[in-house]
Motif scaffolding. Structure first.
Motif, PDB file in Angstrom:
ATOM      1  N   ILE A  52     -11.895   2.643  14.006  1.00 52.93           N
ATOM      2  CA  ILE A  52     -12.912   1.836  14.683  1.00 52.93           C
ATOM      3  C   ILE A  52     -12.239   0.525  15.074  1.00 52.93           C
TER       4      ILE A  52
ATOM      5  N   SER B 272      -9.267  -2.240  19.447  1.00 53.10           N
ATOM      6  CA  SER B 272      -9.898  -3.510  19.824  1.00 53.10           C
ATOM      7  C   SER B 272      -9.153  -4.220  20.948  1.00 53.10           C
TER       8      SER B 272
ATOM      9  N   ASP C  30      -3.071  -7.797  13.685  1.00 50.07           N
ATOM     10  CA  ASP C  30      -3.220  -6.337  13.561  1.00 50.07           C
ATOM     11  C   ASP C  30      -2.040  -5.718  12.817  1.00 50.07           C
TER      12      ASP C  30
END
Ligand code: GSH
Length: 225
Positions: free
Chosen positions: A51, A64, A99
């Motif tokens: 996700i 993202s 990230d």
């Protein structure tokens, strides 16, 4: 048709997209998806099973950074990416810094054991050994905080003089740390801490933090400095 964002609110990467959507004022739906128990067919939308993902009619995107880049092309104003080439690349770098570096270091060692593990295990408090390991991981992350402190200098934003995706990408995972009861020490990292306070008080961040805190953020009261 409205855009549909898929992913549990507590993910730093889902939050990053939610804040970007809010900053741009883009109408959308939000569906909670647990990546460890996803709805059937989720991997068709997000082949890595992670996700967030985004549906735009019959089109789908995952990641993202990819989603935010798409939103910028589709809804250019207000811009969340710098126009200068080097600044633009630096904004992408800050997304990668979080990230690829900060989140992998702190998510599994701080947020998961101190917040999600007790919550899903029906416990009030995390295991003391997990708290000790989290404190250790937090200390080891100081090098990341020093870097961000230096990058901020005396500026309000990481790049240029308006909010960019870099600011959103950096501030979002620190919300998870705040939920776990950790924030960069004000004395040692004054610029980073003031930056986070500024970012978190923007309506875009404030709304998501207020939603999440009663569920995930009980330990945030432990932050004293
Ligand atoms: N680079 C990805 C990272 C997404 C990510 O790692 N999401 C986590 C939740 S915070 C996830 O879905 N993990 C499930 C898994 O790895 O299987 C992005 O920016 O969206």
């Amino acid at each position: 048709m409205a855009l549909v964002l898929l992913g549990g609110s507590v993910s730093p990467f889902v939050r990053k997209v939610r804040v970007a959507l809010a900053e741009k004022g883009i109408d959308h739906e939000h569906q909670q998806v647990n990546p460890f128990a996803p709805p059937e067919g989720y991997r068709e939308i997000s082949p890595l099973g992670k996700i967030p993902a985004l549906k735009d009619g019959d089109r789908a995107l995952a990641d993202s950074s990819v989603i935010c880049a798409y939103l910028e092309k589709k809804h250019p104003q207000p811009a969340l990416y710098p126009s200068d080439s080097y600044d633009y690349a630096r904004a992408l770098w800050f997304e990668e810094f979080m990230d690829g570096g900060v989140v992998p270091q702190l998510g599994p060692k701080v947020f998961f054991p101190l917040v999600l593990k007790p919550l899903f295990g029906g416990k009030q408090e995390p295991d003391p050994t997990d708290v000790e390991a989290a404190q250790q991981a937090w200390q080891e992350a100081s090098r990341f905080f020093e870097y961000l402190e230096g990058q901020l200098g005396d500026r309000e934003y990481l790049i240029g003089n308006q909010i960019t995706i870099a600011d959103i990408a950096v501030a979002s995972p620190f919300v998870n740390m705040r939920h776990a009861g950790f924030a960069p020490e004000r004395k040692r990292f004054p610029k980073l801490r003031a930056f986070l306070d500024r970012m978190w008080s923007r309506p875009s961040f404030k709304k998501v933090i207020e939603e999440e805190t009663p569920i995930f953020g009980k330990r945030s009261a432990n932050i004293t400095d």
